[in-house]
Design an enzyme around this catalytic site. Structure first.
Site, mmCIF file in Angstrom:
data_model
loop_
_atom_site.group_PDB
_atom_site.id
_atom_site.type_symbol
_atom_site.label_atom_id
_atom_site.label_comp_id
_atom_site.label_asym_id
_atom_site.label_seq_id
_atom_site.Cartn_x
_atom_site.Cartn_y
_atom_site.Cartn_z
ATOM 1 N N TYR A 27 0.842 -1.193 0.000
ATOM 2 C CA TYR A 27 0.000 0.000 0.000
ATOM 3 C C TYR A 27 0.880 1.247 0.000
ATOM 4 O O TYR A 27 1.568 1.538 0.978
ATOM 5 C CB TYR A 27 -0.919 0.022 1.215
ATOM 6 C CG TYR A 27 -1.844 -1.164 1.357
ATOM 7 C CD1 TYR A 27 -2.166 -1.968 0.263
ATOM 8 C CD2 TYR A 27 -2.412 -1.485 2.588
ATOM 9 C CE1 TYR A 27 -3.011 -3.057 0.388
ATOM 10 C CE2 TYR A 27 -3.272 -2.572 2.723
ATOM 11 C CZ TYR A 27 -3.561 -3.359 1.622
ATOM 12 O OH TYR A 27 -4.400 -4.432 1.755
ATOM 13 N N HIS B 162 0.234 -11.917 1.276
ATOM 14 C CA HIS B 162 -0.788 -11.103 0.611
ATOM 15 C C HIS B 162 -1.421 -11.832 -0.580
ATOM 16 O O HIS B 162 -2.641 -11.776 -0.793
ATOM 17 C CB HIS B 162 -0.149 -9.789 0.153
ATOM 18 C CG HIS B 162 -1.103 -8.663 0.045
ATOM 19 N ND1 HIS B 162 -0.709 -7.342 0.004
ATOM 20 C CD2 HIS B 162 -2.455 -8.614 -0.037
ATOM 21 C CE1 HIS B 162 -1.760 -6.552 -0.095
ATOM 22 N NE2 HIS B 162 -2.830 -7.302 -0.132
ATOM 23 N N SER C 138 -12.944 -5.145 2.277
ATOM 24 C CA SER C 138 -13.990 -4.559 1.423
ATOM 25 C C SER C 138 -15.385 -4.986 1.866
ATOM 26 O O SER C 138 -16.211 -5.412 1.044
ATOM 27 C CB SER C 138 -13.766 -4.919 -0.055
ATOM 28 O OG SER C 138 -12.587 -4.343 -0.551
#
Length: 326
Positions: free
Chosen positions: A56, A124, A203
């Site tokens: 990120y 990830h 999300s």
């Protein structure tokens, strides 16, 4: 703030966590001052489960989170991730799950976060070139060294989850899960439950779509990655907006916002589900956190199921799904 366990025998964390990705990129211009204020307010509200990743902002987000928790480290259950490789090309994504890279990435994250250990360290994305047992084996060595507390995986199949867990206990699986994304309910979530692995839902408001207040995709700024996502554009966008309208009606009956309803629905899916809505705005943090106090009735849950049945959403989660290991 209600509490939930991070996997079988794992530490307690806030029932709703905080995703920090948008504080660095993907959702328009970032404001570091407000982002740090959001993290501080989250801790004040009892939201202690913070989620970041080295990808990120190509390290920026970890540095930001590290500055925000300075002096308050003992209040935080800190999660970060490795394995996605970024470059100067914003569109480039690579993966590396090699044992050597596991240790290199962890040391870099520890420096950026300015901490001596990471509570939960995720792979990830799985590297298809490396056996999951090798990657998790290297992560297990970091546990033995005290550099990480627990191991997590993100976006993997049930088969991969089993292989990884047989190598070293996995505490958490982070995958996209919301009213609009329910594919993991068929096989992946049951496997996680069988193995005692928490499901960390990213999300959970479908990148803001379930919030019910988003501008049309065409009006989003060019640096907002939702501008070209299938669920926000074209036929998919129109169809999904109609579904959001149905969610909004039920939210009005419950007496909450669509975003709160979406989070309350996720919390109702089981004590092992921990949503981590992301925000860089104080007003949304307050709204999301309040969802922990909402208990939906069987009738309200049935109404949601009828309004948004599994599989009713139009469009893939990402423009190109080839990088998502299943």
């Amino acid at each position: 703030m209600n509490r939930r366990h991070l996997g079988q025998g794992g530490p307690e964390v806030s029932a709703i966590g905080l995703g920090c990705m948008g504080m660095s990129e993907f959702y328009g211009v970032a404001d570091e001052t407000e982002s740090i204020a959001v993290i501080h307010r989250a801790l004040d509200l009892g939201v202690d489960f913070l989620d970041t990743a080295d990808a990120y902002g190509r390290g920026h987000n970890e540095e930001l989170v590290g500055r925000a928790i300075s002096g308050r480290r003992d209040e935080v259950v800190l999660a970060t991730k490795f394995g996605i490789i970024r470059s100067d090309d914003p569109a480039f994504r690579g993966v590396d799950g090699s044992p050597a890279y596991v240790k290199k990435a962890a040391e870099a994250s520890l420096r950026r976060l300015d901490v001596d250990h990471i509570d939960l360290y995720y792979l990830h994305r799985r590297d298809p070139k490396v056996a999951i047992e090798e990657t998790v084996g290297a992560m297990a060595e970091l546990v033995a060294e005290g550099k990480i507390g627990r191991i997590g995986l993100s976006e993997v199949s049930a088969e991969t989850l089993r292989k990884a867990h047989a190598t070293h206990p996995i505490s958490a699986l982070q995958s996209e899960y919301s009213l609009f994304t329910r594919g993991l309910e068929e096989e992946i979530l049951p496997t996680a439950r069988e193995l005692g692995i928490a499901l960390v839902a990213y999300s959970p408001i479908s990148r803001g779509l379930l919030g019910g207040t988003m501008a049309p995709a065409g009006e989003l700024p060019d640096d907002d990655f939702r501008k070209n996502m299938p669920r926000f554009t074209g036929e998919g966008g129109a169809r999904n907006e109609a579904l959001v309208g149905e969610v909004r009606k039920i939210a009005e009956e419950v007496g909450c916002t669509p975003a709160q309803l979406s989070l309350a629905w996720l919390l109702s899916r089981g004590e092992d589900v921990i949503p981590i809505p992301g925000t860089k705005r104080l007003r949304y943090l307050e709204e999301n956190t309040a969802a922990a106090g909402i208990t939906l009735t069987p009738g309200q849950l049935a109404a949601l199921e009828a309004a948004v049945p599994a599989g009713s959403v139009v469009g893939e989660r990402y423009p190109d799904m080839s990088s998502i290991e299943r």
